[in-house]
Scaffold this active site. Sequence first.
Site, mmCIF file in Angstrom:
data_model
loop_
_atom_site.group_PDB
_atom_site.id
_atom_site.type_symbol
_atom_site.label_atom_id
_atom_site.label_comp_id
_atom_site.label_asym_id
_atom_site.label_seq_id
_atom_site.Cartn_x
_atom_site.Cartn_y
_atom_site.Cartn_z
ATOM 1 N N SER A 1 -7.399 2.302 -4.823
ATOM 2 C CA SER A 1 -7.146 1.590 -6.070
ATOM 3 C C SER A 1 -7.670 0.160 -6.017
ATOM 4 O O SER A 1 -7.959 -0.434 -7.052
ATOM 5 C CB SER A 1 -5.640 1.578 -6.361
ATOM 6 O OG SER A 1 -5.173 2.889 -6.595
ATOM 7 N N HIS B 1 -5.911 10.439 -5.772
ATOM 8 C CA HIS B 1 -4.579 10.740 -6.325
ATOM 9 C C HIS B 1 -4.600 12.076 -7.076
ATOM 10 O O HIS B 1 -3.683 12.900 -6.944
ATOM 11 C CB HIS B 1 -4.152 9.645 -7.307
ATOM 12 C CG HIS B 1 -3.927 8.303 -6.686
ATOM 13 N ND1 HIS B 1 -4.712 7.213 -6.970
ATOM 14 C CD2 HIS B 1 -2.996 7.874 -5.798
ATOM 15 C CE1 HIS B 1 -4.274 6.164 -6.291
ATOM 16 N NE2 HIS B 1 -3.237 6.535 -5.572
ATOM 17 N N ASP C 1 -4.003 6.379 3.928
ATOM 18 C CA ASP C 1 -2.918 5.536 4.428
ATOM 19 C C ASP C 1 -2.241 6.278 5.584
ATOM 20 O O ASP C 1 -1.101 6.738 5.477
ATOM 21 C CB ASP C 1 -1.936 5.224 3.294
ATOM 22 C CG ASP C 1 -2.614 4.467 2.166
ATOM 23 O OD1 ASP C 1 -3.074 3.337 2.399
ATOM 24 O OD2 ASP C 1 -2.689 5.006 1.047
#
Length: 288
Positions: free
Chosen positions: A188, A33, A152
């Site tokens: 995460s 991130h 993703d």
Amino acid sequence: MKLVHTIADLRAALAPHQSPAFVPTMGNLHDGHLDLVRQAQPLGDVTVSSIFVNRLQFAPHEDFDTYPRTLQADCARLEQAGCDIVFAPSEKELYPEPQVYKVQPPSDLADILEGHFRPGFFIGVCTVVMKLFQCVFSDAKGPRYALFGKKDYQQQMVIRRMVQQFAMPIEIIAGETQRAADGLALSSRNGYLSEPERAEAVQLSLALRALARDALAAAGSLPDKREALEANAMRALALRGWGPDYLTVRRRADLQPPRAEDALTPQSLVVLGAARLGSTRLIDNFEI
């Protein structure tokens, strides 16, 4: 760095700026991130990140209630990475009434792979991303940027297509997957893994790399051999105690099964996988 919790305060904080660069997240941040935030900094005149655990993309049996909420630690890391504004709305702020208007992505892209094993997932993703885009970009006058990680892979493709379909003046930028030293893709949900599971978790990326090598070796015969190669890869993981959902070779362009000419075209394929290790579901991919 400013932390805001309402759409009105977000828009007020953005008012002096013309060109936001936006990194949406669900919090519990990792270095992947933060790398997106660092990539965002030189693109616009203000760097924005959101932290919101989106109920719409969780199935009833999934981990919405237990998903880690770590706002204070996330804000500290975002500030260190150079983020200017953090938007952390409550559920009531972002969904003040039941969200009955939703974005329905096309089934040929959104109902395969992740969408097959998580029905409705991409409806929830597209709906919240569309809403966040309206919150962040509605008053922007200059170029607009939104950054998503390639881990993703299907998600960033679905969002890119959504932006194209709705003629949204936003450039979608895909950041490379960040990995631990042993090759495990940062996520995460890696924090759910026990110590023995963490040591085992790298086997998903190793299995995908092996599948990629086999796919390249198959060359023009890949369409005929693909299903057997995928079954072998899944069987090998299952023998190690995993519960694989899919390990597959697809076309980068549309995530459909490759044709013979795709197998002979450099940089046209991607291997993708999702598998459960204990109670934790991990995903990964490699472009080939």
